[in-house]
Scaffold this motif. Structure first.
Motif, PDB file in Angstrom:
ATOM      1  N   ASN A 416      29.671  40.965   3.844  1.00  0.00           N
ATOM      2  CA  ASN A 416      28.751  41.851   3.134  1.00  0.00           C
ATOM      3  C   ASN A 416      27.330  41.306   3.132  1.00  0.00           C
ATOM      4  O   ASN A 416      26.358  42.066   3.212  1.00  0.00           O
ATOM      5  N   LEU A 417      27.196  39.976   3.031  1.00  0.00           N
ATOM      6  CA  LEU A 417      25.875  39.368   2.996  1.00  0.00           C
ATOM      7  C   LEU A 417      25.109  39.617   4.294  1.00  0.00           C
ATOM      8  O   LEU A 417      23.894  39.838   4.268  1.00  0.00           O
ATOM      9  N   ASN A 426      18.112  35.442   1.964  1.00  0.00           N
ATOM     10  CA  ASN A 426      18.829  35.084   0.741  1.00  0.00           C
ATOM     11  C   ASN A 426      19.474  33.707   0.881  1.00  0.00           C
ATOM     12  O   ASN A 426      20.698  33.556   0.883  1.00  0.00           O
ATOM     13  N   THR A 427      18.656  32.701   1.002  1.00  0.00           N
ATOM     14  CA  THR A 427      19.180  31.344   1.211  1.00  0.00           C
ATOM     15  C   THR A 427      19.841  30.776  -0.041  1.00  0.00           C
ATOM     16  O   THR A 427      20.736  29.936   0.061  1.00  0.00           O
ATOM     17  N   ALA A 428      19.408  31.231  -1.213  1.00  0.00           N
ATOM     18  CA  ALA A 428      20.029  30.749  -2.443  1.00  0.00           C
ATOM     19  C   ALA A 428      21.484  31.174  -2.519  1.00  0.00           C
ATOM     20  O   ALA A 428      22.358  30.415  -2.939  1.00  0.00           O
ATOM     21  N   ARG A 429      21.761  32.385  -2.092  1.00  0.00           N
ATOM     22  CA  ARG A 429      23.137  32.879  -2.092  1.00  0.00           C
ATOM     23  C   ARG A 429      23.979  32.083  -1.094  1.00  0.00           C
ATOM     24  O   ARG A 429      25.146  31.761  -1.354  1.00  0.00           O
ATOM     25  N   VAL A 430      23.410  31.751   0.029  1.00  0.00           N
ATOM     26  CA  VAL A 430      24.130  30.975   1.035  1.00  0.00           C
ATOM     27  C   VAL A 430      24.501  29.611   0.482  1.00  0.00           C
ATOM     28  O   VAL A 430      25.621  29.127   0.666  1.00  0.00           O
ATOM     29  N   GLU A 431      23.563  28.990  -0.210  1.00  0.00           N
ATOM     30  CA  GLU A 431      23.834  27.662  -0.774  1.00  0.00           C
ATOM     31  C   GLU A 431      24.978  27.716  -1.775  1.00  0.00           C
ATOM     32  O   GLU A 431      25.875  26.863  -1.770  1.00  0.00           O
TER      33      GLU A 431
END
Length: 750
Positions: A416-417, A426-431
């Motif tokens: 979905n991302l 959206n690197t914060a979500r990846v982290e």
């Protein structure tokens, strides 16, 4: 003229007998023959009572329907005209059959569906099976169905050959995904062998639904067993070949096609769990022979069949007052099998979507049934209920399946991302997702660990599969992390590092697994899918960013070589490996040129200092979290980290926002050349759907390694999606755009 004669009355003509009124026969042929009153249902109540459903048909179907329509109109006028509530005729089950034929879902215990409400109104719970029955066909159609079915099942080998092949299937194939419960399967097999010829001769409509579809499941089991025959196989199996020069692969194809023919012949109206299992094995077979597109379509169809019988939700079944305890226990194990099959389909759906860049068939919003219980397999399931295994109990293939689903659960968020964040911002979500995936790895049972595993169960005969599954699990965990960071490798240096390290973990696990296997396992598609994606990603990172991650370069080059060697070894038996090998050869050429590696065993010649390498984990942002109840949804036990039953729980819930300061370092590293416009990498998708290829498929690997042509003369291609100039077999061909990695490589000078 004689007046008397003229006035004489004319004798009357003979009176004809009145013609008998010719009535249109609207009763079924059986009621008309027996002179019984027919309710004109399909089938009628008289034929149902006499168990003659197959003989109930109508000579004048249009007249029957017209008569029924008139009766309903008249009844409506008596009850208030056209605005009255239409009440169903108690004796007419044809309406329910029509509702089912329109495609409405079966109730499966849910009275809120259209058909469930209709059945509740009718109050005919005892005739639920009748309402679901398929429309009756004519005698001619029944005869055709019977003969086609018999012709297909005649292709089954005799019992001794079936027994030999099933030994291979259950030892070498079934444990990989555990879609077949051997005990339940053996019961069906015994019931099939016990069927008298007279019953089979009447056609499939005389058999219980599970037995109707069982030959399709049996054919698929035999097909997969034939694919896993060793080089030194049982010579008696050659008797199954009916033509000279025929191979086991040819025979497996015949068996799988016969299975598909049975599924198509019987249709979708009597779908059972056996139907779904046969469909899944067909999907697995297509994948193993390299027909990935067909496999993806087959999976979608199988998921629809599973939804048709309600596998996608929990079903509460009422117990019959006279039901025996052993039947109740048997039903509990069947319910566990239903949950297990749906879990497998869900796992395959999301994994194929991520690997192939295709949409999923399952919508998680439709609900998730309960996980199956990780219970030891009893000797007699009619005497024991499913009970969770203890820490001292050996793991089962179901244990492996449950943890595979656990480690793959984040793939739904990753899938979905990628759609929600096309610009990779959206690197914060990846982290956060990276951290959660690592948590699952740290909590895996000791017997699945890659480092210092618990091998106390390895010597048990029933755990012969455990060492191989250990490597499979570790490769799957690394693939999940690789898939998370792969869309971001062209925009963030930290994702390049994380993806590279995960890809190397995949290649390590795959190499260990391959070394533990024999040639009979070379058709395992998992040996190609994850390896190909990992090798391509490693090459992409070092071709486009040759001065980053130099500490892993030697390891990367070694695994690239080993991966190509494995594909070369498997290419004779694995068509996917053969197709992927040519692409890897062309990538290898570019990798050598980008790293300034000379022909032969030359040295690496860097053209600039390596100080530009970014910190692998700036600010330790991907360090393992402290495992406290507040940040993990996994359950622990009193023995310090051994887990029996995983729980997906909140692992796939949307991540909370993280302050930008937490990711300020490392994510904004700017490469010397901007490759951010390259579309996300999906190597396997391009190989399968975009006809990715080169002119090097059939070229001996030594021809470019020993320098018969100069890799340093690598030139610019003649266009996107086409093979380059004459004498440039390393150019990529296929249906891809200029913004793809392959299009860029055709014009890029490293």
């Amino acid at each position: 003229m004689n007046p008397a004669t003229d006035d004489a009355p004319t004798p009357p003509s003979p009176i004809k007998a009145p013609r008998k009124r010719k009535r249109i026969v609207i009763s079924c042929t059986e009621c008309h023959r027996r002179k019984q009153k027919c309710d004109r249902a399909s089938p009628c109540s008289n034929c149902i009572a006499r168990n003659k459903r197959s003989l109930c048909h109508y000579e004048n179907e249009s007249a029957r329907k017209q008569q029924l329509l008139e009766e309903r109109v008249n009844a409506a006028s008596v009850n208030g005209g056209q605005f009255s509530v239409i009440k169903p005729n108690d004796g007419d089950s044809d309406t329910a059959a029509q509702i089912t034929g329109l495609g409405y879902a079966r109730p499966n215990g849910n009275n809120n569906t259209t058909l469930g409400i209709y059945q509740k109104i009718q109050k005919h719970d005892s005739e639920t099976g009748l309402l679901m029955s398929r429309p009756m066909t004519s005698d001619r159609e029944q005869t055709g169905l019977r003969e086609k079915y018999k012709n297909l099942i005649r292709q089954l080998p005799s019992k001794p050959y079936i027994d030999k092949l099933l030994v291979t299937f259950f030892r070498e194939v079934n444990y990989q995904y555990y879609s077949i419960d051997e005990g339940i399967f053996r019961d069906h097999l015994q019931d099939w062998h016990n069927l008298p010829f007279a019953t089979i001769n009447k056609g499939p409509s005389e058999l219980p639904p599970d037995l109707q579809f069982f030959p399709a499941l049996l054919f698929q089991c035999l097909a997969l067993a034939l694919q896993y025959q060793p080089i030194e196989y049982d010579q008696s199996l050659d008797a199954l070949k009916y033509a000279g020069g025929m191979s086991f692969d040819d025979l497996a194809s015949d068996y799988s096609e016969s299975s598909l023919s049975i599924l198509n012949l019987l249709g979708k109206r009597q779908t059972t769990l056996v139907t779904v299992q046969a469909g899944f094995l067909r999907t697995s077979y297509l994948k193993s022979v390299g027909m990935i597109t067909e496999s993806w379509h087959s999976l979608s169809s199988t998921i629809r069949d599973a939804q048709e019988i309600g596998l996608h939700r929990d079903i509460i079944k009422s117990r019959k007052p006279d039901e025996k305890p052993e039947d109740i226990l048997d039903g509990l194990w069947h319910e566990q099998l239903r949950r297990r099959v749906w879990l497998i389909l869900s796992l395959w759906d999301i994994h194929m979507a991520v690997v192939l860049g295709r949409p999923t068939t399952i919508d998680p919003r439709d609900g998730k049934p309960s996980f199956p219980i990780d219970a030891p397999v009893p000797k007699n399931r009619r005497e024991a209920a499913p009970v969770p295994r203890s820490n001292s109990d050996p793991p089962t293939p179901l244990t492996m399946l449950l943890w595979s689903v656990e480690i793959s659960a984040p793939l739904w968020d990753i899938f979905n991302l990628e759609k929600e964040d096309p610009n990779q911002n959206n690197t914060a979500r990846v982290e956060k997702m990276h951290t959660m995936i690592k948590q699952i790895q740290y909590h895996c049972p000791p017997f699945f660990r890659a480092q210092n595993p618990d091998t106390s169960f390895d010597a048990l005969p029933e755990c012969y599969w455990l060492p191989n599954c250990r490597n499979t699990f570790q490769g799957s965990a690394a693939f999940t992390i690789m898939a998370l960071h792969r869309p971001y490798i062209f925009t963030t240096s930290t994702s390049r590092t994380c993806a590279l390290k995960a890809a190397l973990d995949v290649l390590r696990a795959q190499r260990t697994l391959f070394n533990n296997l024999s040639s009979l396992h070379y058709k395992m598609f998992s040996l190609v899918l994850n390896t190909f994606d990992a090798i391509v990603l490693v090459a992409v990172v070092y071709i486009l960013y040759p001065y980053e991650n130099r500490e892993d370069l030697d390891d990367a080059l070694q695994h690239f070589e080993w991966g190509m060697e494995r594909f070369q070894t498997m290419s004779e038996r694995n068509s996917m490996a053969r197709a992927a090998l040519g692409v890897l050869k062309a990538i290898h050429v570019r990798l050598n040129k980008a790293l300034k590696i000379q022909k032969g065993p030359g040295k690496l010649i860097p053209s600039s200092p390596t100080s530009a390498t970014p910190e692998a984990y700036p600010n330790n942002q991907f360090a393992p979290p402290s495992l406290t109840p507040s940040n993990t949804s996994l359950r622990s036990d009193s023995n310090g980290g051994q887990y029996n039953v995983p729980s997906i729980a909140n692992l796939t819930s949307p991540a909370e926002s993280i302050p930008s300061s937490a990711t300020a370092s490392g994510w904004d590293a700017t490469p010397q050349v901007d490759f951010s416009s390259i579309t996300p990498l999906h190597p396997m998708h391009d190989l399968i759907y975009n006809d990715l290829g080169t002119g090097m498929e059939d070229m001996n690997s030594s021809s470019y390694e020993t320098g018969t042509w100069d890799i340093n003369s690598l030139g610019i291609g003649s266009g996107v999606g086409a093979v380059g100039p004459v004498g440039a077999p390393w150019q990529f061909a296929g249906d891809f755009g200029s913004d793809s990695f392959w299009g860029v490589m055709n014009t890029y000078q490293p």
